[in-house]
Design a protein around this motif. Structure first.
Motif, PDB file in Angstrom:
ATOM      1  N   VAL A  92      87.790  74.467  54.454  1.00 58.40           N
ATOM      2  CA  VAL A  92      86.802  75.397  53.967  1.00 58.40           C
ATOM      3  C   VAL A  92      85.333  74.938  54.917  1.00 58.40           C
ATOM      4  CG1 VAL A  92      85.670  76.259  52.222  1.00 58.40           C
ATOM      5  CG2 VAL A  92      88.250  76.040  52.295  1.00 58.40           C
ATOM      6  N   GLN A  93      85.016  73.776  54.651  1.00 55.81           N
ATOM      7  CA  GLN A  93      83.761  73.447  54.899  1.00 55.81           C
ATOM      8  C   GLN A  93      83.498  73.511  56.487  1.00 55.81           C
ATOM      9  OE1 GLN A  93      82.855  69.158  54.517  1.00 55.81           O
ATOM     10  NE2 GLN A  93      80.974  69.073  55.621  1.00 55.81           N
ATOM     11  N   GLY A  94      84.544  73.292  57.493  1.00 57.85           N
ATOM     12  CA  GLY A  94      84.347  73.458  58.720  1.00 57.85           C
ATOM     13  C   GLY A  94      84.143  75.118  59.116  1.00 57.85           C
ATOM     14  N   LEU A  95      85.066  75.880  58.033  1.00 61.26           N
ATOM     15  CA  LEU A  95      84.704  77.306  58.652  1.00 61.26           C
ATOM     16  C   LEU A  95      83.502  77.873  58.052  1.00 61.26           C
ATOM     17  CD1 LEU A  95      88.513  78.377  57.411  1.00 61.26           C
ATOM     18  CD2 LEU A  95      87.339  78.549  60.029  1.00 61.26           C
ATOM     19  N   TRP A 185      91.664  87.464  63.859  1.00 57.48           N
ATOM     20  CA  TRP A 185      92.424  86.186  64.266  1.00 57.48           C
ATOM     21  C   TRP A 185      93.607  86.126  65.205  1.00 57.48           C
ATOM     22  CZ3 TRP A 185      89.172  86.878  60.413  1.00 57.48           C
ATOM     23  CH2 TRP A 185      88.129  86.008  59.978  1.00 57.48           C
ATOM     24  N   GLY A 186      94.356  87.398  65.288  1.00 62.67           N
ATOM     25  CA  GLY A 186      95.458  87.485  66.234  1.00 62.67           C
ATOM     26  C   GLY A 186      96.691  87.188  65.281  1.00 62.67           C
ATOM     27  N   PRO A 187      97.830  87.877  65.743  1.00 60.97           N
ATOM     28  CA  PRO A 187      99.216  87.423  65.033  1.00 60.97           C
ATOM     29  C   PRO A 187      99.528  86.168  65.121  1.00 60.97           C
ATOM     30  CG  PRO A 187      99.513  88.778  67.056  1.00 60.97           C
ATOM     31  CD  PRO A 187      98.193  88.813  66.788  1.00 60.97           C
ATOM     32  N   ASP A 192      95.578  80.763  56.579  1.00 60.63           N
ATOM     33  CA  ASP A 192      95.794  81.441  55.369  1.00 60.63           C
ATOM     34  C   ASP A 192      94.424  82.766  55.083  1.00 60.63           C
ATOM     35  OD1 ASP A 192      93.746  80.062  53.891  1.00 60.63           O
ATOM     36  OD2 ASP A 192      95.175  78.869  53.127  1.00 60.63           O
ATOM     37  N   THR A 193      94.736  83.394  54.160  1.00 61.69           N
ATOM     38  CA  THR A 193      93.761  84.652  54.052  1.00 61.69           C
ATOM     39  C   THR A 193      92.466  84.069  53.579  1.00 61.69           C
ATOM     40  OG1 THR A 193      94.681  85.003  51.740  1.00 61.69           O
ATOM     41  CG2 THR A 193      95.645  86.307  53.715  1.00 61.69           C
ATOM     42  N   ARG A 194      92.441  82.848  53.197  1.00 62.76           N
ATOM     43  CA  ARG A 194      91.128  82.300  52.699  1.00 62.76           C
ATOM     44  C   ARG A 194      89.906  82.099  53.708  1.00 62.76           C
ATOM     45  NH1 ARG A 194      93.670  77.351  48.869  1.00 62.76           N
ATOM     46  NH2 ARG A 194      95.039  77.575  50.840  1.00 62.76           N
ATOM     47  N   THR A 195      90.611  82.072  55.017  1.00 67.71           N
ATOM     48  CA  THR A 195      89.795  82.088  56.002  1.00 67.71           C
ATOM     49  C   THR A 195      88.959  83.395  55.959  1.00 67.71           C
ATOM     50  OG1 THR A 195      91.500  80.786  57.579  1.00 67.71           O
ATOM     51  CG2 THR A 195      89.643  82.033  58.718  1.00 67.71           C
ATOM     52  N   VAL A 196      89.497  84.685  55.830  1.00 65.67           N
ATOM     53  CA  VAL A 196      88.701  85.595  55.666  1.00 65.67           C
ATOM     54  C   VAL A 196      87.746  85.616  54.716  1.00 65.67           C
ATOM     55  CG1 VAL A 196      88.808  88.226  55.288  1.00 65.67           C
ATOM     56  CG2 VAL A 196      90.771  87.056  56.688  1.00 65.67           C
ATOM     57  N   ASP A 197      87.954  85.160  53.483  1.00 66.25           N
ATOM     58  CA  ASP A 197      87.013  85.094  52.445  1.00 66.25           C
ATOM     59  C   ASP A 197      85.802  84.074  52.859  1.00 66.25           C
ATOM     60  OD1 ASP A 197      88.787  86.593  50.821  1.00 66.25           O
ATOM     61  OD2 ASP A 197      89.623  84.908  49.681  1.00 66.25           O
TER      62      ASP A 197
END
Length: 232
Positions: A92-95, A185-187, A192-197
């Motif tokens: 999460v920190q990196g993203l 992000w591509g198939p 996981d979906t937390r990347t979107v958040d």
């Protein structure tokens, strides 16, 4: 016929054997350059302008977090973080700091190569060039991949731009997190979906007063609302 330009990848890791291993995995598709620490990486980014950076976190002189921060202050070059620390808070920190992907060591070489190619494909133009998109005070120019709110240029990472452009191109339409992952992000994305958040949070912070344009659709995902509906 002109030769197709091979993408340039900068591998940043303080372990020579790790750099050489990554070079072997990527050499078939990419031109690979190396840097042994964060300071050397910053010099290389300025000198060669790579298409993507593979960046280790734990390094002497300048660690990966600070290196990523400085890269993001100057450029939107895609960055994939490489680290033995694969727990959720680190990802999460990196993203949040602007990384485009995150791979924990040890990794499979085929997966690494596939993730590099996926990020390169997305950064080369997930949103097709078209006329500018204007939604109230928000202006997006897909042709040169720039965005501005109320005349203020937004410093967006490649995926932040693609995400905002997709939402703005379909105002009012609710996109599920899974759909956004598939489109942006591509198939083949394994996160996981937390990347979107995390990316939505970053976009709202960068939009400032315009943060309310990105509305949460509870139980579904997100949509870009009409200006009159936006909440501060």
């Amino acid at each position: 016929m002109a030769a197709v330009k091979r993408p340039t990848v900068l591998v940043v890791d303080d372990e020579p054997r790790m750099r050489e291993l990554i070079r072997l995995y990527l050499a078939a598709e990419c031109d690979v350059h190396e840097a042994e620490d964060g300071l050397a990486a910053l010099r290389a980014v300025q000198a060669i302008g790579p298409d993507l950076v593979l960046l280790d976190v734990m390094m002497p002189n300048l660690d990966g977090w600070e290196t990523l921060k400085r890269i993001r202050e100057e450029t939107s070059i895609p960055v994939i973080m490489l680290t033995a620390r694969g727990d959720v808070p680190d990802r999460v920190q990196g993203l949040r700091m602007g990384a485009d992907d995150y791979i924990a060591k040890p990794f499979d070489g085929r997966e690494l190569a596939a993730r590099v190619q996926a990020v390169l494909r997305r950064s080369s133009g997930q949103v097709e060039a078209s006329a500018p998109i204007r939604r109230g005070s928000l202006t997006i120019r897909p042709a040169d991949r720039t965005a501005a709110y109320a005349g203020r240029t937004l410093a967006l990472t490649p995926k932040e731009f693609d995400l905002l452009a997709l939402l703005a191109a379909h105002p009012g339409q609710a996109f599920s997190r899974e759909k956004l992952l598939d489109r942006i992000w591509g198939p083949d994305y394994a996160g996981d979906t937390r990347t979107v958040d995390t990316h939505i949070k970053n976009l709202r912070e960068k939009l400032g007063e315009g943060a309310g344009m990105i509305a949460t659709v509870w139980g579904v995902g997100y949509r870009l609302v009409e200006v009159a509906d936006a909440q501060p």
